[in-house]
Structures are given as C-alpha cells and as structure tokens.
Write a protein that holds these residues in place. Structure first.
Motif, mmCIF file in Angstrom:
data_model
loop_
_atom_site.group_PDB
_atom_site.id
_atom_site.type_symbol
_atom_site.label_atom_id
_atom_site.label_comp_id
_atom_site.label_asym_id
_atom_site.label_seq_id
_atom_site.Cartn_x
_atom_site.Cartn_y
_atom_site.Cartn_z
ATOM 1 N N ARG A 125 9.376 8.465 0.214
ATOM 2 C CA ARG A 125 8.169 7.670 -0.006
ATOM 3 C C ARG A 125 7.937 6.771 1.205
ATOM 4 O O ARG A 125 8.877 6.393 1.905
ATOM 5 C CB ARG A 125 8.325 6.815 -1.266
ATOM 6 C CG ARG A 125 8.314 7.672 -2.515
ATOM 7 C CD ARG A 125 8.173 6.846 -3.747
ATOM 8 N NE ARG A 125 9.426 6.196 -4.097
ATOM 9 C CZ ARG A 125 9.531 5.331 -5.091
ATOM 10 N NH1 ARG A 125 8.492 5.013 -5.816
ATOM 11 N NH2 ARG A 125 10.695 4.784 -5.362
ATOM 12 N N ARG A 165 0.998 12.773 1.363
ATOM 13 C CA ARG A 165 0.117 11.614 1.428
ATOM 14 C C ARG A 165 -0.268 11.179 0.002
ATOM 15 O O ARG A 165 -0.651 12.017 -0.823
ATOM 16 C CB ARG A 165 -1.135 12.027 2.204
ATOM 17 C CG ARG A 165 -2.057 10.925 2.614
ATOM 18 C CD ARG A 165 -3.219 11.560 3.393
ATOM 19 N NE ARG A 165 -4.002 10.582 4.109
ATOM 20 C CZ ARG A 165 -5.044 9.946 3.575
ATOM 21 N NH1 ARG A 165 -5.431 10.205 2.353
ATOM 22 N NH2 ARG A 165 -5.698 9.060 4.308
ATOM 23 N N THR A 166 -0.164 9.901 -0.256
ATOM 24 C CA THR A 166 -0.600 9.374 -1.552
ATOM 25 C C THR A 166 -2.088 9.653 -1.715
ATOM 26 O O THR A 166 -2.871 9.359 -0.809
ATOM 27 C CB THR A 166 -0.334 7.859 -1.616
ATOM 28 O OG1 THR A 166 1.065 7.633 -1.461
ATOM 29 C CG2 THR A 166 -0.803 7.264 -2.934
ATOM 30 N N LYS A 178 0.867 -1.177 0.000
ATOM 31 C CA LYS A 178 0.000 0.000 0.000
ATOM 32 C C LYS A 178 0.905 1.229 0.000
ATOM 33 O O LYS A 178 1.823 1.314 0.803
ATOM 34 C CB LYS A 178 -0.883 0.023 1.241
ATOM 35 C CG LYS A 178 -1.729 1.279 1.360
ATOM 36 C CD LYS A 178 -2.512 1.330 2.662
ATOM 37 C CE LYS A 178 -3.260 2.654 2.771
ATOM 38 N NZ LYS A 178 -4.062 2.724 3.995
ATOM 39 N N SER A 179 0.650 2.161 -0.924
ATOM 40 C CA SER A 179 1.444 3.376 -0.971
ATOM 41 C C SER A 179 0.840 4.403 -0.025
ATOM 42 O O SER A 179 -0.336 4.745 -0.125
ATOM 43 C CB SER A 179 1.476 3.913 -2.409
ATOM 44 O OG SER A 179 2.294 5.051 -2.469
ATOM 45 N N HIS A 180 1.648 4.883 0.904
ATOM 46 C CA HIS A 180 1.140 5.790 1.932
ATOM 47 C C HIS A 180 1.561 7.236 1.676
ATOM 48 O O HIS A 180 0.807 8.172 1.899
ATOM 49 C CB HIS A 180 1.627 5.321 3.298
ATOM 50 C CG HIS A 180 1.139 6.145 4.431
ATOM 51 N ND1 HIS A 180 -0.169 6.115 4.848
ATOM 52 C CD2 HIS A 180 1.759 7.045 5.220
ATOM 53 C CE1 HIS A 180 -0.321 6.965 5.851
ATOM 54 N NE2 HIS A 180 0.828 7.541 6.086
ATOM 55 N N ALA A 181 2.806 7.420 1.220
ATOM 56 C CA ALA A 181 3.284 8.768 0.895
ATOM 57 C C ALA A 181 4.132 8.715 -0.366
ATOM 58 O O ALA A 181 4.792 7.708 -0.636
ATOM 59 C CB ALA A 181 4.081 9.354 2.053
ATOM 60 N N ASP A 182 4.108 9.807 -1.124
ATOM 61 C CA ASP A 182 4.827 9.864 -2.395
ATOM 62 C C ASP A 182 6.196 10.527 -2.237
ATOM 63 O O ASP A 182 6.593 10.897 -1.138
ATOM 64 C CB ASP A 182 3.982 10.608 -3.433
ATOM 65 C CG ASP A 182 2.733 9.819 -3.800
ATOM 66 O OD1 ASP A 182 2.710 8.597 -3.552
ATOM 67 O OD2 ASP A 182 1.782 10.428 -4.328
ATOM 68 N N ARG A 226 -5.100 5.888 -5.296
ATOM 69 C CA ARG A 226 -3.805 5.196 -5.425
ATOM 70 C C ARG A 226 -3.347 4.646 -4.082
ATOM 71 O O ARG A 226 -2.174 4.402 -3.875
ATOM 72 C CB ARG A 226 -2.739 6.150 -5.996
ATOM 73 C CG ARG A 226 -2.929 6.477 -7.467
ATOM 74 C CD ARG A 226 -1.616 6.906 -8.109
ATOM 75 N NE ARG A 226 -1.135 8.177 -7.629
ATOM 76 C CZ ARG A 226 -0.050 8.318 -6.849
ATOM 77 N NH1 ARG A 226 0.655 7.280 -6.464
ATOM 78 N NH2 ARG A 226 0.319 9.504 -6.447
ATOM 79 N N ARG A 227 -4.313 4.452 -3.170
ATOM 80 C CA ARG A 227 -3.960 3.996 -1.821
ATOM 81 C C ARG A 227 -4.363 2.548 -1.548
ATOM 82 O O ARG A 227 -4.319 2.088 -0.414
ATOM 83 C CB ARG A 227 -4.613 4.911 -0.774
ATOM 84 C CG ARG A 227 -4.156 6.361 -0.876
ATOM 85 C CD ARG A 227 -4.793 7.226 0.197
ATOM 86 N NE ARG A 227 -4.472 6.768 1.528
ATOM 87 C CZ ARG A 227 -3.339 7.037 2.188
ATOM 88 N NH1 ARG A 227 -2.427 7.773 1.624
ATOM 89 N NH2 ARG A 227 -3.140 6.580 3.401
#
Ligand code: I3P
Length: 109
Positions: free
Chosen positions: A87, A17-18, A8-12, A22-23
């Motif tokens: 990230r 915050r993503t 899971k992408s949490h921050a870019d 896209r979360r």
C-alpha cells in the motif's frame, strides 16, 4: 508518537492505484504504537476502545518505508509511506519538523 496527520490513499494492497472516489484527503489523529500506526477519528483516550473504523484504518508499519514525498507538490510537508503489503499513502503533517519526525519514527520500527 502522536499528532495530526492528513491521509491520502495512493495505492492499495495489490499495489494497484487506489480508485477514484477513494483518493481524497482525510484528517486523522495519528498514534504510532509498537508496529502500528493508528489513524483515529478522534483524539487518543487511554481508557476508550478503538472503534471498528479506527481498527480498519490502522496501518502496520513493520518493514514499511517512509520518505519525503518529493514527487508530490500540491501540499506541503507530505511524506510517502510504502507498507510491506504494497500500500502507498501520502501523509501530510502540520509542519516540516513534524513530517521529519514521523519519517524518522516510522523507519525505526
Ligand atoms: C480525489 C480527490 C483528491 C485528488 C485525487 C482525486 O477524488 O479529489 O483530492 O488528489 O486526484 O481523485 P476522490 O475523492 O473522488 O477520490 P489531489 O488532492 O492530490 O489532487 P488524483 O486521482 O489525481 O490522485
């Protein structure tokens, strides 16, 4: 090291915050090779070139920090990966043992 990891992408890259959309969680076949964590769609095949998408999903783990995701309780065996370019990913391993092993190996890089 390799195995199944769900991401899971949490921050870019900017540390922000993503955004929504896209979360979501996505399952990958993960391969840690040198300083790169490859998150591939399919199982690793030595003779096959990585696809463009696989290359895009690869994460540089040099100077990254992996810790148990203590503040995330919706899923089990989740580690938090903070990269040197800000990230943040949550990565769910299939077991506690696997999670610990990924944390150890990522932090060795
Ligand atoms: C996200 C998706 C994730 C959820 C996340 C949603 O939606 O449902 O599973 O995280 O919540 O934003 P999308 O796929 O549209 O990005 P959890 O599984 O941790 O609840 P979040 O924004 O609170 O992180």
């Amino acid at each position: 090291k390799h195995g199944i990891l769900t991401r899971k992408s949490h921050a870019d890259m900017d540390g922000k915050r993503t955004p929504r959309g896209r979360r979501g969680w996505k399952k990958f076949y993960a391969v840690l090779k040198g300083m790169i964590l490859y998150l591939q769609k399919d199982e690793y095949k030595p003779d096959k070139d990585l696809s463009e998408v696989d290359l895009k999903n690869a994460v540089r783990v040099h100077h990254a920090l992996a810790t148990r995701a203590c503040d995330y309780s919706k899923r089990q065996n989740v580690l938090k990966l903070k990269t040197s370019d800000w990230r943040v990913f949550l990565l769910q391993a299939p077991s506690e043992e696997e999670m610990m092993s990924w944390i150890f190996r990522i932090n060795l890089v």
